[in-house]
Design an enzyme around this catalytic site. Structure first.
Site, PDB file in Angstrom:
ATOM      1  N   SER A 194       7.025 -88.845  13.875  1.00 47.24           N
ATOM      2  CA  SER A 194       6.281 -87.942  15.064  1.00 47.24           C
ATOM      3  C   SER A 194       7.618 -87.046  15.510  1.00 47.24           C
ATOM      4  O   SER A 194       8.328 -87.547  16.080  1.00 47.24           O
ATOM      5  CB  SER A 194       5.762 -88.753  15.952  1.00 47.24           C
ATOM      6  OG  SER A 194       5.169 -88.095  16.859  1.00 47.24           O
ATOM      7  N   ARG A 195       7.422 -85.772  15.040  1.00 51.12           N
ATOM      8  CA  ARG A 195       8.243 -84.908  15.549  1.00 51.12           C
ATOM      9  C   ARG A 195       8.305 -84.303  16.848  1.00 51.12           C
ATOM     10  O   ARG A 195       9.324 -83.961  17.630  1.00 51.12           O
ATOM     11  CB  ARG A 195       8.405 -83.583  14.475  1.00 51.12           C
ATOM     12  CG  ARG A 195       8.529 -84.060  13.065  1.00 51.12           C
ATOM     13  CD  ARG A 195       8.885 -82.835  12.261  1.00 51.12           C
ATOM     14  NE  ARG A 195       8.819 -83.226  10.843  1.00 51.12           N
ATOM     15  CZ  ARG A 195       7.727 -83.441  10.179  1.00 51.12           C
ATOM     16  NH1 ARG A 195       6.667 -82.821  10.408  1.00 51.12           N
ATOM     17  NH2 ARG A 195       7.548 -83.790   9.065  1.00 51.12           N
ATOM     18  N   VAL A 196       7.187 -84.663  17.683  1.00 49.25           N
ATOM     19  CA  VAL A 196       7.091 -84.067  19.134  1.00 49.25           C
ATOM     20  C   VAL A 196       6.812 -85.205  19.888  1.00 49.25           C
ATOM     21  O   VAL A 196       7.047 -84.927  21.349  1.00 49.25           O
ATOM     22  CB  VAL A 196       6.224 -82.877  19.109  1.00 49.25           C
ATOM     23  CG1 VAL A 196       6.850 -81.614  18.388  1.00 49.25           C
ATOM     24  CG2 VAL A 196       4.621 -83.091  18.696  1.00 49.25           C
TER      25      VAL A 196
END
Ligand code: ATP
Ligand code: MG
Length: 526
Positions: free
Chosen positions: A376-378
């Site tokens: 999950s990049r953010v």
């Protein structure tokens, strides 16, 4: 030419500009019809995505504008369209009813009710296709969207306004994750509203089914209903029994419903189940419309289509109401091939992916999340701090565990450190096994993670970990509510709180070993 003539010419030109569109440009005739696509002649004034109405009242949408005809997808079910009949274009783009009145309802791709509960009580309507909000309207994610699934909330956290892909082969539990998330929102909404907290923001869910059997959809609706989730949810169906046009349009219509919540300062979640079928529906329509086919016969603009759709998810800036739309698109892979055309496209336009592995699923590790390639990049920016405190090392430990496991299979002598690593990893795998429809609160998850990571399960055999975790869960829920509430309220661990947690963990250990010695006791192990 005198000045007066020039003025007269100008006035005439202005009057001409004000004249309504030539009526003959708005009426056409059906030239051909088949597979849910009609070719219409005569609609010279029509624009892309404009609605047309057939003689029997069926509606369609203009998709292909050519020199001498227009390609229209037919959206109404069971329509009786014949060659030669009249078609009218009203100048409006396809729109969807939106508003609170949609909660609890199931509608088709053009907003008609399919649940037999009468008219939809809509506030207004929104165009189904809209340009996504620009960067000045947005802000980065700051609030978590709790799925209630431990492996996700701790390792792959999702923030409100994020786009997180759920990807995996057939029957690996993709829908289960999305449905659990919707059910968890309803659970949290009820608790939040009952608490009277003025800052509480409920999350409204929209589930879009694309190309699913009517019977599966009916079962799903029943499930959501029985869990009380429909109080906060809308189901939009572009089912398999309908033509490809419904499947193609459903995600856009559903997004319009989500945008209404977002535009009005609320939080919404949208699940697209699934975009692989959506791509197939669009390919089918495009082939019938004789558009040039590209890679794997998909039309060249499929990437643009999906990115334009997912771009509509956002966390709005407070100046624009601060609402959000979180998107969970689902994609089905074939034999785990994430490098295929549609999966790579969608991976590149989302903020991370939850990858479900069929091998893990078959081994009984459910949810079958492959931690190594799930990210999950953010979302971590929105994660509760206590999660970061307790779960920081988990991904690394699991990574090392899976790597070591392949060596351990050779049965060679293992040193103490390796054995410890294997035990720790196996315990975490057991901890993350979670039944469907059993969402856990953030506080409960934090306590369980803290206990396992802190070695409080050290004396319990790895194979008994799952049962012991369940035992601890039940004990915490029935005996330690104040402690769980304190963890939830603080959202962060400190020495004082950890001392209380330690005391609780010690107390639980005694009770657990006592219950184990007397299996007929209250403990449920599995
Ligand atoms: P499809 O490709 O058909 O859409 P899917 O990937 O969406 O499948 P699901 O339908 O969600 O998968 O789940 C497949 C099966 O696995 C179902 O029978 C479901 O009940 C079961 N399942 C899913 N998650 C879990 C879980 N956490 N624990 C136990 N069983 C599960
Ligand atoms: Mg599914």
């Amino acid at each position: 030419m005198g000045k007066g003539d020039e003025l007269l010419r100008q006035i005439r030109a202005e009057i001409d500009g004000l004249k309504p569109r030539a009526i003959e440009g708005n009426v056409g005739r059906v030239l051909a019809i088949g597979d849910g696509v009609a070719r219409i002649g005569g609609l010279s004034q029509i624009s892309l995505n404009e609605v047309v109405v057939f003689q029997d009242g069926s509606r369609g949408m203009a998709l292909n504008l050519e020199d001498d005809s227009v390609g229209v997808v037919v959206l109404s079910e069971g329509s009786q369209i014949a060659v030669g009949e009249e078609v009218r274009a009203g100048g409006s783009l396809l729109s969807m009813p939106v508003g609170m009145g949609l909660l609890g309802r199931a509608v088709n791709a053009i907003g008609q009710p399919i649940d037999g509960r009468g008219e939809i009580n809509a506030t207004t309507s929104y165009p189904i296709d809209k340009v996504a909000r620009g960067i000045v309207h947005r802000q980065s994610v700051s609030k978590p969207l709790q799925t209630g699934i431990m492996a996700i909330d701790s390792m792959i956290p999702i923030g409100r306004g994020q786009r997180e892909l759920i990807i995996g082969d057939r029957s690996t539990g993709k829908t289960a994750i999305a449905i659990d998330t919707i059910i968890n929102q309803a659970r949290l909404n009820k608790l939040g509203i009952a608490s009277g907290d003025k800052n509480f923001r409920p999350v409204y869910s929209i589930y879009v089914s694309i190309g699913q059997k009517r019977s599966d959809l009916a079962r799903l609706l029943q499930l959501l209903e029985s869990k009380g989730a429909m109080d906060y949810a809308v189901v939009v169906a572009g089912g398999a029994s309908e033509n490809a046009a419904g499947q193609y349009v459903a995600p856009y219509s559903a997004t319009a419903i989500g945008e209404w919540f977002m535009d009005n300062g609320m939080d919404a979640l949208i699940v697209y189940d699934d975009l692989s079928k959506h791509a197939v529906a669009y390919r089918q329509i495009s082939l019938i419309l004789k558009r040039p086919a590209g890679r794997q016969a998909y039309p060249g603009d499929i990437f643009y289509l999906h990115s334009r759709l997912l771009e509509r998810a956002a966390k709005l800036h407070n100046d624009f109401g601060g609402g959000s739309l979180t998107a969970l698109p689902i994609v089905e892979t074939q034999a785990g091939d994430v490098a295929a055309y549609i999966p790579t496209n969608i991976i590149s336009i989302t903020d991370g992916q939850i990858y479900l592995d069929s091998e893990l699923f078959n081994r009984g590790v459910r949810p079958a999340i492959a931690t190594g390639i799930s990210v999950s990049r953010v979302g971590s920016a929105a994660q509760i701090k206590a999660f970061r405190q307790v779960a920081g090392k988990i991904k690394l430990t699991l990574g090392q565990y899976y790597e070591m496991q392949s060596f351990a299979q050779f049965g060679s002598e293992l040193d103490q450190r390796t054995r410890q690593l294997l035990d720790d990893g196996a315990r975490i795998v057991e901890l993350f096994k979670q039944d469907q429809l059993a969402p856990r609160s953030a506080a409960l998850q934090i306590f369980l993670l803290w206990s396992v990571m802190g070695g409080h399960f050290g004396e319990i055999d790895v194979s008994e970990t799952h049962g012991a975790v369940r035992h601890m869960e039940e004990w915490l829920l029935s005996m330690q509510q104040p402690l769980l509430e304190e963890i939830a309220a603080k959202g962060e661990l400190n020495d004082k709180l950890e001392k209380k947690m330690l005391a609780a963990a010690e107390q639980w250990k005694k009770i657990h070993s006592h219950d184990r010695a007397q299996p007929s006791g209250t403990a449920k192990t599995c």
